[in-house]
Design an enzyme around this catalytic site. Structure first.
Site, PDB file in Angstrom:
ATOM      1  N   ASP A  65       7.775   7.309  -8.305  1.00  0.00           N
ATOM      2  CA  ASP A  65       7.455   6.029  -7.865  1.00  0.00           C
ATOM      3  C   ASP A  65       8.106   5.070  -9.048  1.00  0.00           C
ATOM      4  O   ASP A  65       7.626   5.290 -10.192  1.00  0.00           O
ATOM      5  CB  ASP A  65       5.994   5.948  -8.011  1.00  0.00           C
ATOM      6  CG  ASP A  65       5.427   4.656  -7.386  1.00  0.00           C
ATOM      7  OD1 ASP A  65       6.298   3.876  -6.980  1.00  0.00           O
ATOM      8  OD2 ASP A  65       4.234   4.432  -7.380  1.00  0.00           O
ATOM      9  N   GLU A  68       7.665  10.106 -17.625  1.00  0.00           N
ATOM     10  CA  GLU A  68       8.468   8.836 -17.320  1.00  0.00           C
ATOM     11  C   GLU A  68       9.629   8.946 -18.046  1.00  0.00           C
ATOM     12  O   GLU A  68      10.302   9.447 -18.874  1.00  0.00           O
ATOM     13  CB  GLU A  68       7.822   7.674 -18.612  1.00  0.00           C
ATOM     14  CG  GLU A  68       6.312   7.474 -18.202  1.00  0.00           C
ATOM     15  CD  GLU A  68       5.838   6.403 -19.130  1.00  0.00           C
ATOM     16  OE1 GLU A  68       6.458   6.124 -20.438  1.00  0.00           O
ATOM     17  OE2 GLU A  68       4.540   5.794 -18.989  1.00  0.00           O
ATOM     18  N   HIS A 127      -2.730   2.121 -11.641  1.00  0.00           N
ATOM     19  CA  HIS A 127      -2.286   3.326 -11.000  1.00  0.00           C
ATOM     20  C   HIS A 127      -2.733   4.654 -11.625  1.00  0.00           C
ATOM     21  O   HIS A 127      -3.094   5.530 -11.051  1.00  0.00           O
ATOM     22  CB  HIS A 127      -0.736   3.118 -11.282  1.00  0.00           C
ATOM     23  CG  HIS A 127      -0.178   2.356 -10.085  1.00  0.00           C
ATOM     24  ND1 HIS A 127       0.352   2.945  -8.862  1.00  0.00           N
ATOM     25  CD2 HIS A 127      -0.321   1.305  -9.740  1.00  0.00           C
ATOM     26  CE1 HIS A 127       0.869   2.026  -8.191  1.00  0.00           C
ATOM     27  NE2 HIS A 127       0.617   1.044  -8.683  1.00  0.00           N
ATOM     28  N   ARG A 128      -2.775   4.756 -12.869  1.00  0.00           N
ATOM     29  CA  ARG A 128      -3.332   5.950 -13.612  1.00  0.00           C
ATOM     30  C   ARG A 128      -4.697   6.203 -13.472  1.00  0.00           C
ATOM     31  O   ARG A 128      -4.960   7.433 -12.981  1.00  0.00           O
ATOM     32  CB  ARG A 128      -2.999   5.807 -15.460  1.00  0.00           C
ATOM     33  CG  ARG A 128      -1.541   5.835 -15.427  1.00  0.00           C
ATOM     34  CD  ARG A 128      -1.713   5.723 -17.232  1.00  0.00           C
ATOM     35  NE  ARG A 128      -0.151   5.932 -17.843  1.00  0.00           N
ATOM     36  CZ  ARG A 128       0.241   7.071 -17.991  1.00  0.00           C
ATOM     37  NH1 ARG A 128      -0.383   8.097 -17.810  1.00  0.00           N
ATOM     38  NH2 ARG A 128       1.489   6.901 -18.703  1.00  0.00           N
ATOM     39  N   ARG A 158      -5.101   7.967 -10.149  1.00  0.00           N
ATOM     40  CA  ARG A 158      -4.658   9.419  -9.884  1.00  0.00           C
ATOM     41  C   ARG A 158      -5.681  10.398 -10.281  1.00  0.00           C
ATOM     42  O   ARG A 158      -6.086  10.027 -11.189  1.00  0.00           O
ATOM     43  CB  ARG A 158      -3.400   9.551 -10.295  1.00  0.00           C
ATOM     44  CG  ARG A 158      -2.253   8.478  -9.866  1.00  0.00           C
ATOM     45  CD  ARG A 158      -0.848   8.990 -10.450  1.00  0.00           C
ATOM     46  NE  ARG A 158      -0.701   8.804 -11.717  1.00  0.00           N
ATOM     47  CZ  ARG A 158      -0.416   7.823 -12.340  1.00  0.00           C
ATOM     48  NH1 ARG A 158       0.139   6.746 -11.656  1.00  0.00           N
ATOM     49  NH2 ARG A 158       0.202   7.756 -13.739  1.00  0.00           N
ATOM     50  N   THR A 190       9.441   5.838 -13.000  1.00  0.00           N
ATOM     51  CA  THR A 190      10.725   5.441 -13.389  1.00  0.00           C
ATOM     52  C   THR A 190      10.614   4.188 -13.874  1.00  0.00           C
ATOM     53  O   THR A 190      11.657   3.765 -14.319  1.00  0.00           O
ATOM     54  CB  THR A 190      11.445   5.361 -11.976  1.00  0.00           C
ATOM     55  OG1 THR A 190      11.079   4.564 -11.012  1.00  0.00           O
ATOM     56  CG2 THR A 190      11.527   6.881 -11.399  1.00  0.00           C
ATOM     57  N   GLY A 211       0.849  -1.055  -0.070  1.00  0.00           N
ATOM     58  CA  GLY A 211      -0.049   0.079   0.096  1.00  0.00           C
ATOM     59  C   GLY A 211       0.894   1.434  -0.116  1.00  0.00           C
ATOM     60  O   GLY A 211       0.346   2.437   0.092  1.00  0.00           O
ATOM     61  N   LYS A 212       2.083   1.135  -0.351  1.00  0.00           N
ATOM     62  CA  LYS A 212       2.838   2.316  -0.203  1.00  0.00           C
ATOM     63  C   LYS A 212       2.668   3.335  -1.334  1.00  0.00           C
ATOM     64  O   LYS A 212       2.645   4.567  -0.926  1.00  0.00           O
ATOM     65  CB  LYS A 212       4.589   1.961  -0.322  1.00  0.00           C
ATOM     66  CG  LYS A 212       4.843   0.985  -1.448  1.00  0.00           C
ATOM     67  CD  LYS A 212       6.486   0.645  -1.426  1.00  0.00           C
ATOM     68  CE  LYS A 212       6.685  -0.145  -2.740  1.00  0.00           C
ATOM     69  NZ  LYS A 212       5.871  -1.319  -2.945  1.00  0.00           N
ATOM     70  N   SER A 213       2.297   2.853  -2.514  1.00  0.00           N
ATOM     71  CA  SER A 213       2.092   3.771  -3.445  1.00  0.00           C
ATOM     72  C   SER A 213       0.808   4.735  -3.220  1.00  0.00           C
ATOM     73  O   SER A 213       0.616   5.739  -3.367  1.00  0.00           O
ATOM     74  CB  SER A 213       1.989   3.168  -4.803  1.00  0.00           C
ATOM     75  OG  SER A 213       3.048   2.712  -5.326  1.00  0.00           O
TER      76      SER A 213
END
Length: 403
Positions: free
Chosen positions: A304, A286, A274-275, A278, A257, A237-239
């Site tokens: 990230d 990138e 992920h996208r 956000r 990255t 759950g870090k992101s």
């Protein structure tokens, strides 16, 4: 204006009736929250909720002087029986203004979800904005619907709709001195220290039911750390934690990255998730060239992640090969890490960086794998030393290592 928060929870209250979850189990005593309801100067009641009269009495206020009751929730009438002596509860149409006999002026603010928001101006000129649960002001640009100066206070669903606060900041409706109070609090966020931490990350605060505050009176919230490192293992759950810390900003540059992996459908699906999570106002870059971004001015950076940055750095240095590593590889990698750490130390931007914590896992079977583990540990330590705030996320729970 004097404002008393008769309740600060969602319409269901906290704990929710019959809910067996852990957050509801500990939401007792001072941590219990009735449905959000606001009493303004004893004359204006925003949202009529069950037990409002008793809640007012507990806070030392009578509702006998209420001259106007306004509703925000998306329904046609009050959800509870009207207590004797109170005027009928009404909803002001979007964009319309209402003058209350007490000297308050109220304007209905259009929302991007069902419900009505209210801007209240007191006889002393102080101004607050109250938003219904799960809603944000409609529109993004400054115009007739937004004030010419920041509100003195904003009460909103900060944790459920952090982009609402970001939108207000982008338009100038919320500024550095705006007192932001989180309301409509639900069991999705555990009460106590975790609630305080998440509110502070958004530049907001939470208060117990029955609290009386003065609109326009400055209240300091914990300063947002300029550099934060979020560590965690795979799927910890870090992101998500890193994204939460910047959700209240109107613009963020997301630095990926990882690059692209042609033909890897699983990786593409992960990137897509992920996208989608956000906010649409965030911009994605990138690249593994972090030092130039850190040296530039601009909105906050979310990096990230550093583990993938290190993979790229080791590729460039040829560090996977034992012979190259013993020759020039180690020195080249150390120089690249030193460049990144120096740029992080000198940056003026708000930065949240994510990295993997692999030191507690299985010992890699290969020399190159052990080399990566060791170098990532060193990189994490060097970056943490330059950050004001360091978190370790384990099983979705954020542990503060440095604050």
């Amino acid at each position: 204006m004097e404002l008393t928060l008769l309740g600060t929870g969602t319409p269901e209250g906290l704990p929710r009736p019959g809910c067996p979850c852990a957050a509801c189990a500990v939401s007792v005593g001072p941590r219990a929250r009735a449905a959000t309801s606001l009493l303004v100067d004893g004359a204006l009641l925003l949202d009529l909720t069950p037990g409002a009269v008793l809640a007012g009495a507990r806070a030392g206020h009578s509702l006998a002087g209420v001259r106007q009751v306004l509703l925000t929730h998306p329904h046609d009438g009050p959800s509870v029986e009207l207590p004797p002596g109170l005027p009928a509860a009404v909803r002001v149409p979007d964009g319309r203004e209402l003058a209350v006999i007490s000297g308050h002026r109220v304007r209905a603010v259009p929302m991007d979800a069902p419900g009505t928001g209210y801007e209240v101006t007191g006889p002393d000129g102080s101004r607050l904005l109250y938003l219904p649960p799960g809603a944000a002001p409609a529109g993004h640009e400054r115009g007739p619907g937004f004030p010419q100066r920041p509100y003195d206070m904003v009460l909103a669903d900060v944790l459920g709709r952090p982009e609402a606060l970001a939108r207000l900041r982008a338009t100038g409706a919320a500024g550095p001195t705006t007192d932001v109070i989180a309301v409509h609090l639900d069991h999705d966020t555990p009460p106590g220290l975790e609630l305080e931490r998440r509110c502070a990350a958004a530049g907001a605060r939470a208060v117990p039911d029955g609290t009386t505050v003065t609109v326009g009176e400055y209240h300091a919230v914990p300063d947002l750390p300029r550099r934060t490192l979020v560590l965690g293992g795979a799927r910890s759950g870090k992101s998500l934690e890193a994204e939460r810390r910047l959700a209240g900003f109107p613009e963020v540059v997301y630095v990926a990255t990882s690059g692209t992996r042609e033909g890897d459908a699983e990786w593409a699906a992960r990137v897509g998730l992920h996208r989608e999570r956000r906010p649409g106002t965030w911009r994605t870059v990138e690249t593994c060239e972090l030092a130039p971004l850190l040296s530039e001015g601009g909105p906050p950076l979310l990096i990230d992640c550093l583990a993938l940055w290190l993979t790229d750095a080791m590729d460039r240095a040829g560090a996977w090969d034992d012979a190259v590593w013993a020759g020039r590889g180690r020195k080249e990698l150390q120089e690249r890490v030193a460049e990144l750490v120096a740029a992080l130390r000198a940056t003026r931007r708000t930065v949240v960086a994510v990295s993997n914590e692999v030191g507690s896992g299985i010992v890699p079977a290969t020399a190159s794998g052990r080399r990566f583990r060791d170098e990532l540990g060193r990189l994490n330590a060097a970056v943490a030393s330059e950050c004001e705030h360091v978190l370790l996320v384990v099983a979705g729970q954020a542990l503060v290592l440095k604050d």
